[in-house]
Scaffold this motif. Structure first.
Motif, PDB file in Angstrom:
ATOM      1  N   LYS A   1       0.846  -1.199   0.000  1.00 33.49           N
ATOM      2  CA  LYS A   1       0.000   0.000   0.000  1.00 33.49           C
ATOM      3  C   LYS A   1       0.873   1.237   0.000  1.00 33.49           C
ATOM      4  CE  LYS A   1      -3.535  -2.384   2.559  1.00 33.49           C
ATOM      5  NZ  LYS A   1      -3.823  -2.859   3.871  1.00 33.49           N
ATOM      6  N   ILE A   2       0.407   2.246  -0.720  1.00 33.63           N
ATOM      7  CA  ILE A   2       1.047   3.549  -0.717  1.00 33.63           C
ATOM      8  C   ILE A   2       0.005   4.541  -0.218  1.00 33.63           C
ATOM      9  CG2 ILE A   2       2.163   5.336  -2.112  1.00 33.63           C
ATOM     10  CD1 ILE A   2       2.911   3.104  -4.124  1.00 33.63           C
ATOM     11  N   PHE A   3       0.432   5.407   0.709  1.00 33.36           N
ATOM     12  CA  PHE A   3      -0.486   6.399   1.264  1.00 33.36           C
ATOM     13  C   PHE A   3      -0.067   7.801   0.846  1.00 33.36           C
ATOM     14  CE2 PHE A   3      -0.794   2.792   4.162  1.00 33.36           C
ATOM     15  CZ  PHE A   3      -2.163   2.625   4.233  1.00 33.36           C
ATOM     16  N   PHE A   4      -1.079   8.629   0.527  1.00 39.55           N
ATOM     17  CA  PHE A   4      -0.907  10.023   0.162  1.00 39.55           C
ATOM     18  C   PHE A   4      -1.888  10.846   0.999  1.00 39.55           C
ATOM     19  CE2 PHE A   4      -0.954   7.346  -3.667  1.00 39.55           C
ATOM     20  CZ  PHE A   4       0.340   7.492  -4.133  1.00 39.55           C
ATOM     21  N   HIS A   5      -1.610  12.128   1.150  1.00 45.15           N
ATOM     22  CA  HIS A   5      -2.590  13.010   1.781  1.00 45.15           C
ATOM     23  C   HIS A   5      -2.933  14.137   0.812  1.00 45.15           C
ATOM     24  CE1 HIS A   5       0.838  15.602   2.474  1.00 45.15           C
ATOM     25  NE2 HIS A   5       0.032  16.547   2.906  1.00 45.15           N
ATOM     26  N   CYS A   6      -4.095  14.708   1.026  1.00 45.31           N
ATOM     27  CA  CYS A   6      -4.534  15.833   0.201  1.00 45.31           C
ATOM     28  C   CYS A   6      -5.704  16.516   0.887  1.00 45.31           C
ATOM     29  CB  CYS A   6      -4.931  15.356  -1.203  1.00 45.31           C
ATOM     30  SG  CYS A   6      -6.332  14.221  -1.254  1.00 45.31           S
ATOM     31  N   ALA A   7      -6.228  17.536   0.235  1.00 44.09           N
ATOM     32  CA  ALA A   7      -7.430  18.214   0.722  1.00 44.09           C
ATOM     33  C   ALA A   7      -8.644  17.330   0.443  1.00 44.09           C
ATOM     34  CB  ALA A   7      -7.582  19.564   0.041  1.00 44.09           C
ATOM     35  N   LYS A   8      -9.729  17.602   1.128  1.00 52.01           N
ATOM     36  CA  LYS A   8     -10.944  16.796   0.967  1.00 52.01           C
ATOM     37  C   LYS A   8     -11.637  17.009  -0.370  1.00 52.01           C
ATOM     38  CE  LYS A   8     -12.339  15.928   5.684  1.00 52.01           C
ATOM     39  NZ  LYS A   8     -13.402  16.096   6.687  1.00 52.01           N
ATOM     40  N   GLU A   9     -11.326  18.119  -1.032  1.00 50.08           N
ATOM     41  CA  GLU A   9     -11.960  18.415  -2.308  1.00 50.08           C
ATOM     42  C   GLU A   9     -10.895  18.780  -3.323  1.00 50.08           C
ATOM     43  OE1 GLU A   9     -14.768  21.547  -1.812  1.00 50.08           O
ATOM     44  OE2 GLU A   9     -15.975  20.447  -0.359  1.00 50.08           O
ATOM     45  N   GLY A  10     -11.177  18.470  -4.587  1.00 52.11           N
ATOM     46  CA  GLY A  10     -10.266  18.862  -5.647  1.00 52.11           C
ATOM     47  C   GLY A  10     -10.215  17.831  -6.762  1.00 52.11           C
ATOM     48  N   HIS A  11      -9.376  18.118  -7.746  1.00 55.15           N
ATOM     49  CA  HIS A  11      -9.248  17.300  -8.949  1.00 55.15           C
ATOM     50  C   HIS A  11      -8.902  15.852  -8.603  1.00 55.15           C
ATOM     51  CE1 HIS A  11      -7.701  17.457 -13.386  1.00 55.15           C
ATOM     52  NE2 HIS A  11      -8.497  16.446 -13.183  1.00 55.15           N
ATOM     53  N   LYS A  12      -7.932  15.667  -7.725  1.00 51.96           N
ATOM     54  CA  LYS A  12      -7.458  14.329  -7.357  1.00 51.96           C
ATOM     55  C   LYS A  12      -8.587  13.493  -6.743  1.00 51.96           C
ATOM     56  CE  LYS A  12      -4.149  14.823  -4.387  1.00 51.96           C
ATOM     57  NZ  LYS A  12      -3.758  16.112  -4.791  1.00 51.96           N
ATOM     58  N   VAL A  13      -9.273  14.061  -5.774  1.00 47.56           N
ATOM     59  CA  VAL A  13     -10.352  13.349  -5.086  1.00 47.56           C
ATOM     60  C   VAL A  13     -11.486  13.036  -6.060  1.00 47.56           C
ATOM     61  CG1 VAL A  13     -12.106  13.561  -3.282  1.00 47.56           C
ATOM     62  CG2 VAL A  13      -9.747  14.264  -2.824  1.00 47.56           C
ATOM     63  N   ASP A  14     -11.852  13.993  -6.889  1.00 47.38           N
ATOM     64  CA  ASP A  14     -12.914  13.764  -7.880  1.00 47.38           C
ATOM     65  C   ASP A  14     -12.531  12.633  -8.830  1.00 47.38           C
ATOM     66  OD1 ASP A  14     -14.301  15.856  -6.740  1.00 47.38           O
ATOM     67  OD2 ASP A  14     -13.830  17.285  -8.353  1.00 47.38           O
ATOM     68  N   ALA A  15     -11.278  12.631  -9.276  1.00 49.85           N
ATOM     69  CA  ALA A  15     -10.820  11.600 -10.217  1.00 49.85           C
ATOM     70  C   ALA A  15     -10.847  10.220  -9.578  1.00 49.85           C
ATOM     71  CB  ALA A  15      -9.413  11.940 -10.721  1.00 49.85           C
ATOM     72  N   ILE A  16     -10.410  10.114  -8.340  1.00 56.21           N
ATOM     73  CA  ILE A  16     -10.400   8.808  -7.649  1.00 56.21           C
ATOM     74  C   ILE A  16     -11.816   8.318  -7.419  1.00 56.21           C
ATOM     75  CG2 ILE A  16      -9.843   7.669  -5.458  1.00 56.21           C
ATOM     76  CD1 ILE A  16      -7.270   9.446  -5.424  1.00 56.21           C
ATOM     77  N   ARG A  17     -12.712   9.195  -7.058  1.00 58.83           N
ATOM     78  CA  ARG A  17     -14.109   8.770  -6.841  1.00 58.83           C
ATOM     79  C   ARG A  17     -14.748   8.300  -8.152  1.00 58.83           C
ATOM     80  NH1 ARG A  17     -15.253   9.780  -1.621  1.00 58.83           N
ATOM     81  NH2 ARG A  17     -14.523  11.682  -0.629  1.00 58.83           N
ATOM     82  N   ARG A  18     -14.306   8.857  -9.260  1.00 60.56           N
ATOM     83  CA  ARG A  18     -14.850   8.494 -10.571  1.00 60.56           C
ATOM     84  C   ARG A  18     -14.236   7.186 -11.094  1.00 60.56           C
ATOM     85  NH1 ARG A  18     -14.531  13.294 -12.579  1.00 60.56           N
ATOM     86  NH2 ARG A  18     -12.371  13.110 -13.214  1.00 60.56           N
TER      87      ARG A  18
END
Length: 164
Positions: free
Chosen positions: A51-68
């Motif tokens: 497993k690789i872990f990353f952190h980010c903000a709760k909203e944004g391009h990255k989060v939207d892309a992963i949810r999609r």
């Protein structure tokens, strides 16, 4: 399911690929972005097993892309030395293919951010780490990338140097 490397003689052993992931501090997470465009974003990370872990903000391009779309890749460049007289670079890199998802429970998020913070905190004590995490935890998103396939490759010149 995953392609075999064409130049197998340049393939790094799995243990070396993992060592590269453990040793380095940044890489590029590639996702399916908006309107079907690829989205590659440089990130700090930590490797734990597969497993690789990353952190980010709760909203944004990255989060939207992963949810999609959870399918993703993550690339780390370990070495890239330009050898101008040979018109090449002596490179070594690793690419992981897998699936990314957002950690939803506070317990999972806390465990992951502690591990990530441990990699980057240097001589800071746990108390300082806890204070820093506490300041940002409410707005923090943690991503877990599960490695399904991992390959590492190095320049043929580096392979030849090892054989001498």
């Amino acid at each position: 399911m995953f392609r075999e490397m064409r130049r197998k003689n340049q393939l790094l052993p799995d243990a070396v690929s993992r060592e590269i992931l453990e040793r380095n501090t940044s890489g590029v997470l590639s996702l399916m972005g908006d309107e079907g465009y690829p989205y590659g974003v440089p990130l700090s990370y930590v490797l734990v097993g597969d497993k690789i872990f990353f952190h980010c903000a709760k909203e944004g391009h990255k989060v939207d892309a992963i949810r999609r779309e959870e399918k993703a890749s993550f690339c780390v460049i370990d070495q890239d030395k330009v050898i101008s007289e040979e018109y090449t670079t002596y490179f070594r890199s690793v690419i992981a293919f897998g699936r990314a998802h957002i950690l939803e429970s506070d317990e999972e998020k806390m465990q992951a951010i502690r591990i990530l913070a441990g990699k980057y905190s240097g001589e800071q004590g746990e108390e300082a780490i806890d204070r820093e995490i506490g300041k940002h935890f409410a707005n923090l998103c943690m991503i877990q990338f599960n490695i399904e396939h991992l390959t590492g490759k190095e320049a043929i010149e580096l392979v030849r140097m090892k054989q001498k």
